[in-house]
Design a protein around this motif. Structure first.
Motif, PDB file in Angstrom:
ATOM      1  N   GLN A   1       3.396  13.338  -7.058  1.00 39.56           N
ATOM      2  CA  GLN A   1       2.580  12.307  -7.707  1.00 39.56           C
ATOM      3  C   GLN A   1       3.497  11.227  -8.294  1.00 39.56           C
ATOM      4  O   GLN A   1       4.695  11.442  -8.468  1.00 39.56           O
ATOM      5  N   PHE A   2       2.921  10.067  -8.550  1.00 35.48           N
ATOM      6  CA  PHE A   2       3.739   8.947  -9.020  1.00 35.48           C
ATOM      7  C   PHE A   2       4.058   9.071 -10.508  1.00 35.48           C
ATOM      8  O   PHE A   2       5.201   8.925 -10.927  1.00 35.48           O
ATOM      9  N   TYR A   3       3.032   9.306 -11.302  1.00 30.17           N
ATOM     10  CA  TYR A   3       3.200   9.420 -12.758  1.00 30.17           C
ATOM     11  C   TYR A   3       2.557  10.689 -13.275  1.00 30.17           C
ATOM     12  O   TYR A   3       1.910  11.404 -12.538  1.00 30.17           O
ATOM     13  N   GLY A   4       2.693  10.852 -14.596  1.00 37.83           N
ATOM     14  CA  GLY A   4       1.984  11.950 -15.249  1.00 37.83           C
ATOM     15  C   GLY A   4       2.843  13.207 -15.347  1.00 37.83           C
ATOM     16  O   GLY A   4       2.337  14.295 -15.605  1.00 37.83           O
ATOM     17  N   GLU A   5       4.150  13.082 -15.148  1.00 37.36           N
ATOM     18  CA  GLU A   5       5.056  14.216 -15.267  1.00 37.36           C
ATOM     19  C   GLU A   5       5.578  14.291 -16.708  1.00 37.36           C
ATOM     20  O   GLU A   5       5.638  13.269 -17.402  1.00 37.36           O
ATOM     21  N   HIS A   6       6.004  15.495 -17.143  1.00 39.79           N
ATOM     22  CA  HIS A   6       6.432  15.653 -18.531  1.00 39.79           C
ATOM     23  C   HIS A   6       7.678  14.808 -18.824  1.00 39.79           C
ATOM     24  O   HIS A   6       7.940  14.443 -19.961  1.00 39.79           O
ATOM     25  N   ASP A   7       8.459  14.499 -17.777  1.00 41.32           N
ATOM     26  CA  ASP A   7       9.713  13.779 -17.998  1.00 41.32           C
ATOM     27  C   ASP A   7       9.668  12.343 -17.445  1.00 41.32           C
ATOM     28  O   ASP A   7      10.684  11.822 -16.989  1.00 41.32           O
ATOM     29  N   ASP A   8       8.490  11.711 -17.504  1.00 46.01           N
ATOM     30  CA  ASP A   8       8.358  10.342 -16.979  1.00 46.01           C
ATOM     31  C   ASP A   8       9.370   9.381 -17.622  1.00 46.01           C
ATOM     32  O   ASP A   8       9.920   8.511 -16.951  1.00 46.01           O
ATOM     33  N   PHE A   9       9.620   9.537 -18.918  1.00 51.47           N
ATOM     34  CA  PHE A   9      10.565   8.637 -19.603  1.00 51.47           C
ATOM     35  C   PHE A   9      11.944   8.745 -18.948  1.00 51.47           C
ATOM     36  O   PHE A   9      12.588   7.745 -18.644  1.00 51.47           O
ATOM     37  N   LYS A  10      12.365   9.981 -18.679  1.00 59.07           N
ATOM     38  CA  LYS A  10      13.655  10.216 -18.010  1.00 59.07           C
ATOM     39  C   LYS A  10      13.632   9.652 -16.601  1.00 59.07           C
ATOM     40  O   LYS A  10      14.572   8.985 -16.159  1.00 59.07           O
ATOM     41  N   ARG A  11      12.570   9.998 -15.853  1.00 58.45           N
ATOM     42  CA  ARG A  11      12.490   9.597 -14.438  1.00 58.45           C
ATOM     43  C   ARG A  11      12.643   8.088 -14.296  1.00 58.45           C
ATOM     44  O   ARG A  11      13.370   7.595 -13.442  1.00 58.45           O
ATOM     45  N   PHE A  12      11.945   7.343 -15.162  1.00 58.97           N
ATOM     46  CA  PHE A  12      11.926   5.895 -14.954  1.00 58.97           C
ATOM     47  C   PHE A  12      13.082   5.176 -15.655  1.00 58.97           C
ATOM     48  O   PHE A  12      13.495   4.111 -15.209  1.00 58.97           O
ATOM     49  N   SER A  13      13.626   5.782 -16.740  1.00 60.33           N
ATOM     50  CA  SER A  13      14.827   5.154 -17.296  1.00 60.33           C
ATOM     51  C   SER A  13      15.992   5.376 -16.334  1.00 60.33           C
ATOM     52  O   SER A  13      16.831   4.495 -16.123  1.00 60.33           O
TER      53      SER A  13
ATOM     54  N   PRO B   1       0.804  -1.219   0.000  1.00 58.22           N
ATOM     55  CA  PRO B   1       0.000   0.000   0.000  1.00 58.22           C
ATOM     56  C   PRO B   1       0.843   1.279   0.000  1.00 58.22           C
ATOM     57  O   PRO B   1       0.290   2.354   0.085  1.00 58.22           O
ATOM     58  N   VAL B   2       2.178   1.172  -0.122  1.00 55.34           N
ATOM     59  CA  VAL B   2       2.990   2.395   0.008  1.00 55.34           C
ATOM     60  C   VAL B   2       2.939   3.297  -1.209  1.00 55.34           C
ATOM     61  O   VAL B   2       2.985   4.513  -1.105  1.00 55.34           O
ATOM     62  N   ALA B   3       2.896   2.693  -2.388  1.00 53.80           N
ATOM     63  CA  ALA B   3       2.915   3.485  -3.616  1.00 53.80           C
ATOM     64  C   ALA B   3       2.018   2.788  -4.619  1.00 53.80           C
ATOM     65  O   ALA B   3       2.473   1.969  -5.410  1.00 53.80           O
ATOM     66  N   LYS B   4       0.702   3.066  -4.541  1.00 58.08           N
ATOM     67  CA  LYS B   4      -0.247   2.352  -5.396  1.00 58.08           C
ATOM     68  C   LYS B   4      -1.054   3.314  -6.240  1.00 58.08           C
ATOM     69  O   LYS B   4      -1.627   4.260  -5.731  1.00 58.08           O
ATOM     70  N   VAL B   5      -1.066   3.055  -7.548  1.00 57.83           N
ATOM     71  CA  VAL B   5      -1.952   3.790  -8.433  1.00 57.83           C
ATOM     72  C   VAL B   5      -3.050   2.845  -8.906  1.00 57.83           C
ATOM     73  O   VAL B   5      -4.227   3.168  -8.924  1.00 57.83           O
ATOM     74  N   GLY B   6      -2.664   1.614  -9.258  1.00 60.97           N
ATOM     75  CA  GLY B   6      -3.653   0.660  -9.746  1.00 60.97           C
ATOM     76  C   GLY B   6      -3.240  -0.772  -9.455  1.00 60.97           C
ATOM     77  O   GLY B   6      -2.483  -1.045  -8.508  1.00 60.97           O
ATOM     78  N   GLY B   7      -3.702  -1.682 -10.325  1.00 61.94           N
ATOM     79  CA  GLY B   7      -3.492  -3.106 -10.114  1.00 61.94           C
ATOM     80  C   GLY B   7      -2.020  -3.516  -9.988  1.00 61.94           C
ATOM     81  O   GLY B   7      -1.691  -4.433  -9.235  1.00 61.94           O
ATOM     82  N   LEU B   8      -1.117  -2.822 -10.705  1.00 66.89           N
ATOM     83  CA  LEU B   8       0.317  -3.152 -10.634  1.00 66.89           C
ATOM     84  C   LEU B   8       0.806  -3.210  -9.190  1.00 66.89           C
ATOM     85  O   LEU B   8       1.494  -4.152  -8.781  1.00 66.89           O
ATOM     86  N   GLY B   9       0.415  -2.210  -8.399  1.00 63.07           N
ATOM     87  CA  GLY B   9       0.837  -2.152  -7.010  1.00 63.07           C
ATOM     88  C   GLY B   9       0.365  -3.376  -6.225  1.00 63.07           C
ATOM     89  O   GLY B   9       1.108  -3.950  -5.427  1.00 63.07           O
ATOM     90  N   ASP B  10      -0.870  -3.791  -6.481  1.00 65.16           N
ATOM     91  CA  ASP B  10      -1.415  -4.974  -5.796  1.00 65.16           C
ATOM     92  C   ASP B  10      -0.681  -6.240  -6.201  1.00 65.16           C
ATOM     93  O   ASP B  10      -0.453  -7.129  -5.390  1.00 65.16           O
TER      94      ASP B  10
END
Ligand code: ADP
Length: 507
Positions: free
Chosen positions: A110-122, A21-30
């Motif tokens: 927020q977890f996602y939805g930032e303009h640089d998500d590709f950078k953040r997660f790579s 439950p620490v970082a959940k947006v949807g089913g992936l977290g579960d």
């Protein structure tokens, strides 16, 4: 940093963007938490690597502390320091990576939805592998999830296996092929991947844009095991209609591709122990379910004049995937059929949110309809327990959890036959399915006619055969949707991949 103790089972490390439950947006977290807990119970050593988001539920992490050693990871031609934190979530050891990069990648509220998500997660994918290398970990399986950590697969084989992090097989799970993280090919260079080598049709190049790379495609190509979250969805994404442009890639790699139905956390979702409920109950004591229905009606100011009126529930993100127009139709049709309807949902899409706000106010003081347009964990438990039927008219559904949770609480699902719904809901009138598996009402065509047909059959059954309905409620409550069987399927795929590597003489 120390390497992990040896264990008789497998050593599995998940690298993921979410964990409930620490970082959940949807089913992936579960899934990350449910699968990990189940594998740990079976004697495997399971660890998880997450970004250290500012917006996590820190109260759910035990023993959070920062490690003395700092990890240095490469990005955009430079080395950046990363602080590494460790803690325990749901009994599982978790590493949290805090990049000391000036862009403050995980300090965004927020977890996602930032303009640089590709950078953040790579960046995160590379830092996670760097952590494993520097900690001297020797995992058997590195399991990455969705496009955010799909970079792990090419990074592992191109950069980290040559550096000596070479004990692992890579497993990749795609939880929804709608989200692929496609970006201009040049952006891949930031995390150290070779753009010229990877922007090729047989590697990471997007199938419909030659100057773009597709992280999901990269993970499909470079992983040893590729899974998605139900057997039917695995079939659907191999077709031109369902594959979101990746069907040919998935067909080419079909030997390593499988669909495994998710489970649910049967400890958290248990009507016999659920503290959110007015009254706890079980399949052998359905009086409690009736009391929850009465309590919800009081709380939402719905009429209790007819105790036997069926209550239809719906708990969902209001997005096109979920068949929002059919949910809207089901509200009006339920009213015509003499039932009650409770919707709990919210929408990230402004025009859908506005439309449902309109319907909500139309029925504001209505005796039989209530729409609550927000995210509310506590209310969701009350609705699962109070409802007699639960509608899920999805256009596509990789797995879907609400049908399983609904059944656990004795609410009979009315579902469109697609993806994971097709694998978990079987029509009471379907003679081709053994009686003991039949557990709901289904329809195939995603239109109003389809909804009407299933809804009307459910209402007739409820009204005309109350005893059979009660038996149906009891039998759906007794179905096993725990992680046990799904985790054993992952275990088998992991073990086979490890055995194949050993047979081929890999480390
Ligand atoms: P998806 O991951 O596509 O949203 P799933 O069916 O896999 O759909 O999971 C949905 C989960 O989110 C369920 O646990 C459901 O109870 C919960 N949920 C969805 N909407 C709400 C809401 N508005 N309030 C509380 N819980 C919600």
């Amino acid at each position: 940093l120390t390497s992990s103790p040896t264990s008789p089972g497998l050593h599995v490390i998940h690298i993921a963007a979410e964990m409930a439950p620490v970082a959940k947006v949807g089913g992936l977290g579960d899934v990350v938490t449910g699968l990990s807990k189940s594998l740990q119970k079976r004697g495997h050593l399971v660890e998880i690597v997450l970004p250290k988001y500012d917006c996590m539920q820190y109260d759910q992490i035990r023993n959070l502390r920062v490690l003395d050693t700092v990890v240095e990871s490469y990005f955009d031609g430079q080395l950046y320091k990363d602080k590494v934190w460790v803690g325990t979530v749901e009994g599982l050891p978790v590493y949290f990576i805090e990049p000391l990069h000036p862009d403050k990648f995980f300090w965004r509220g927020q977890f996602y939805g930032e303009h640089d998500d590709f950078k953040r997660f790579s960046f995160f994918s590379r830092a996670a592998l760097e952590l494993l290398l520097q900690a001297g970990k020797k995992p058997d399986i590195i399991h990455c999830h969705d496009w955010q950590t799909a970079f792990v697969a090419p990074l592992y084989w191109d950069l980290y296996a040559p550096k000596g992090l070479n004990s692992a097989r890579i497993c990749f799970t795609c939880h929804n092929f709608e989200y692929q993280g496609i970006a201009p090919a040049s952006e891949l260079a930031s995390c150290g991947l070779d753009v010229d080598q990877l922007n090729r049709p047989d590697r990471m190049q997007d199938n419909s844009a030659h100057d773009r790379v597709n992280p999901i495609k990269g993970a499909v190509v470079f992983s040893n095991i590729v899974t998605t979250v139900s057997p039917t969805y695995a079939q659907e994404v191999r077709t031109a209609e369902g594959g979101r442009g990746l069907h040919s890639t998935l067909n080419f790699h079909s030997k390593k591709f499988a669909g495994i139905l998710n489970g649910i956390d049967t400890d958290a979702w248990n009507p016999a122990t659920d503290d959110f409920l007015k009254v706890q109950y079980s399949a052998n004591d359905l009086q409690g379910k009736a009391e929850n229905k009465a309590a919800l009606r009081r709380m939402l100011r719905l009429s209790s004049a007819d105790v036997g009126k069926p209550l239809v529930g719906s708990i969902t993100r209001l997005v096109p995937q979920k068949g929002v127009h059919l949910i809207r139709h089901a509200i009006y049709r339920t009213l015509e059929l003499g039932g009650q309807f409770v919707l709990l949902g919210s929408s990230p899409v402004p025009h859908i949110q506005r439309e449902f706000e309109g319907i909500a106010s139309q029925f504001q003081n209505h005796d039989d309809i209530r729409l609550i347009l927000k995210y509310d964990e506590s209310l969701s438990h009350s609705i699962y327990s109070a409802s007699d039927m639960f509608i899920i008219p999805s256009i596509f559904e990789p797995c879907g959890l609400t049908q399983m949770i609904a059944m656990r609480y004795g609410s009979v699902p009315i579902a469109r036959k697609t993806g994971g719904l097709h694998d978990s809901v079987f029509d009471v009138d379907d003679d081709t399915v053994p009686l003991r598996f039949r557990n709901g009402f289904t329809f195939l065509t995603p239109d109003e006619q389809g909804v009407n047909n299933a809804l009307e059959r459910a209402f007739n059954y409820y009204r005309n055969n109350p005893e059979s309905w009660q038996q149906l409620v009891q039998s759906v409550m007794n179905l096993d949707f725990s992680w046990d069987s799904s985790a054993s399927q992952y275990e088998e795929l992991y073990s086979k991949a490890v055995a194949r590597a050993k047979a081929a003489g890999h480390p």
